[in-house]
Design an enzyme around this catalytic site. Sequence first.
Site, PDB file in Angstrom:
ATOM      1  CG  ASP A  36      25.551  45.747  42.772  1.00  0.00           C
ATOM      2  OD1 ASP A  36      26.646  45.267  42.413  1.00  0.00           O
ATOM      3  OD2 ASP A  36      24.958  45.377  43.799  1.00  0.00           O
ATOM      4  CD  GLU A  58      33.383  41.667  34.424  1.00  0.00           C
ATOM      5  OE1 GLU A  58      32.399  42.173  35.002  1.00  0.00           O
ATOM      6  OE2 GLU A  58      33.370  40.521  33.901  1.00  0.00           O
ATOM      7  CG  HIS A 121      25.614  41.321  46.084  1.00  0.00           C
ATOM      8  ND1 HIS A 121      25.038  42.296  46.863  1.00  0.00           N
ATOM      9  CD2 HIS A 121      25.975  41.931  44.925  1.00  0.00           C
ATOM     10  CE1 HIS A 121      25.045  43.444  46.209  1.00  0.00           C
ATOM     11  NE2 HIS A 121      25.609  43.259  45.024  1.00  0.00           N
ATOM     12  CG  HIS A 122      29.346  40.887  43.697  1.00  0.00           C
ATOM     13  ND1 HIS A 122      28.702  39.814  43.118  1.00  0.00           N
ATOM     14  CD2 HIS A 122      28.946  41.978  42.994  1.00  0.00           C
ATOM     15  CE1 HIS A 122      27.939  40.239  42.125  1.00  0.00           C
ATOM     16  NE2 HIS A 122      28.056  41.544  42.031  1.00  0.00           N
ATOM     17  N   GLY A 424      51.971  36.008  27.405  1.00  0.00           N
ATOM     18  CA  GLY A 424      51.524  34.947  26.504  1.00  0.00           C
ATOM     19  C   GLY A 424      50.171  34.357  26.823  1.00  0.00           C
ATOM     20  CG  ASP A 455      41.858  27.319  14.643  1.00  0.00           C
ATOM     21  OD1 ASP A 455      42.899  27.381  15.324  1.00  0.00           O
ATOM     22  OD2 ASP A 455      41.576  26.333  13.926  1.00  0.00           O
ATOM     23  CG  ASN A 482      46.332  26.355  12.677  1.00  0.00           C
ATOM     24  OD1 ASN A 482      45.533  26.549  13.590  1.00  0.00           O
ATOM     25  ND2 ASN A 482      47.555  26.847  12.692  1.00  0.00           N
ATOM     26  N   GLY A 484      43.148  24.026  15.864  1.00  0.00           N
ATOM     27  CA  GLY A 484      43.496  23.910  17.274  1.00  0.00           C
ATOM     28  C   GLY A 484      44.690  24.714  17.721  1.00  0.00           C
ATOM     29  CD  GLU A 488      49.625  25.510  24.572  1.00  0.00           C
ATOM     30  OE1 GLU A 488      50.749  25.067  24.863  1.00  0.00           O
ATOM     31  OE2 GLU A 488      49.093  26.459  25.171  1.00  0.00           O
TER      32      GLU A 488
END
Length: 586
Positions: A36, A58, A121-122, A424, A455, A482, A484, A488
Amino acid sequence: MDIRVGNLKKPIDVSEYLFRRLHQVGVRSVHGLPGDYNLVALDYVPKAGLKWVGNCNELNAAYAADGYARVNGIAAIVTTFGVGELSAINGLAGAFSEMVPVVHIVGTPSTASQRDGMLLHHTLGNGDFNVFANMSAPISCVVAKLADPAEIPGQIDHALQQCWRQSRPVYITLPTDMATQKVEGQLLDTPIDLSDPENKDKEGEDYVVDVVLKYLHAATSPVVLVDACAVRHRVLEEVHSLLKKTKLPTFVTPMGKSAVNEDHEFFGGVYSGDASAPSVRKMVEESDLVLSIGSLQSDFNTAGFSFRLSQLKTIELHSDHCKVRYSEYPGVRMKGVLRKLIDKVDVGRLKVNKVPPPSSSSSQASKDASAKDDIIRQDFFWPRIGQFLQKDDIVVTETGTANFGIWDTRFPAGVTALNQTLWGSIGWAVGACQGAALGTKDAGTHRRTVLFEGDGSLQLTAQEISTMIRHELDVIIFLIVNDGYTIERHIHGMDAEYNDVVAWKYQDLVDVFTPASSSSSSSKTPTKSPRKYQVRTVTELEKLLTQDGDFAAGGGLRFVELYMPREDAPASLKLTAEASAKRNAE
């Protein structure tokens, strides 16, 4: 300056002035979401000859603006105050970190509401309307708060100029009551000066050039190493002119991949310290002079800080300074130095050695295994995909196996590679792919945009597939399934539950995100029909890459669900992940 309308030669509303300036600097599509506090301003987007993209959230819009800017030169995103801009801030921080020029426009409450500290608001409910701008200030090279019509045109022009020149995001607030205020439109008749500033210290510039030439002419095995800042600060034309004249052996870093045409006889490959192909590593590290252009030696760009380049043998050219061995020359920019080097270098005095034949750091045994058991492995896939890529493709790789695997892919001429190696942020590549594909469409050129996505990463930003379909973008997505977060897993927790993801029916996303023909929304049914594929074996992959002409043409969305073993990863990723794990444990 008296800003009463009667005193203006060409009165124009602030919003139109802003968006017309964006058009003048090269923006053709504006990413973002309505809210708004920005709705009135958005009415001016089409009036300025711009197209509204309309993203799904966003964060995705910020990623998309990042990708658009990398292809187009500059981009714009519009969000609303607080809730919208904070959703985008991660993507804009990435643009700042990686030196990408994005204009962030935030619709804010009116100046009167802010002055009175109203409970709106916000907000945080404490009357502080500067808190979010203060959050964005460290990741913006300019913060422009548009509150005084007499100053607004100058603020806008300065912000856009610095966004381009510094190659960093800028942050512009547009209060609701300023959106329709009148300012002097005659200023639009004078384009913003986007030229790169020349070195003011000409004597210093000449001295650096002379010193570089002295060492270059004396070297017995000089090489050139091109990195990300050469791309971001727009010196590739000078780089290619220098290489064309000298034909010196040239290498790129992972972040600099595609900065140099890889079909040139003097292109030697990707150098990233210990993760480099042995022949590449040997030639670079044993060179008696490395001319480093736009160096950015982050951990992932150097395979865990494994660069072995002696400062005594290195000359570094940067966007705002140069360094020759241990002497630094502040304010001497690389663009001016490169231009004089091109003019003055004596090719007859150069010792030019041949680059090693193309090779990769991949395991031949793994390639042979894939051919034998029909399983698609990383070491097989990345060199193979180089044969599928076409001249002038845009290649987007996600943080994870794709960012590291692409090192072993030999690009045809004119390919533009996009990666986010420094920041990254997992999920960046889907939004960046949408922005990049739209950027090339806005330019009126037919270039395929090819995305290599994991994925786990896709699940963060999958909604932007719908934006690709809605805008009928020519995108090929290779989704590596693969099970996951592979990167990591190799850092920590190979079998940990937190590195797993839910196994979606990925192909069905194409159907979910395609507008229905009976839809009552404004989204029209795309004329380019999206298509989907599932590939589980080498045989199926070869058939898709070599026998399906429609797929290779890349018209519209082509979505490939491609399966690889769970723990399989490029050798360079494994090495870098091991180094990262050691640092985390220190």
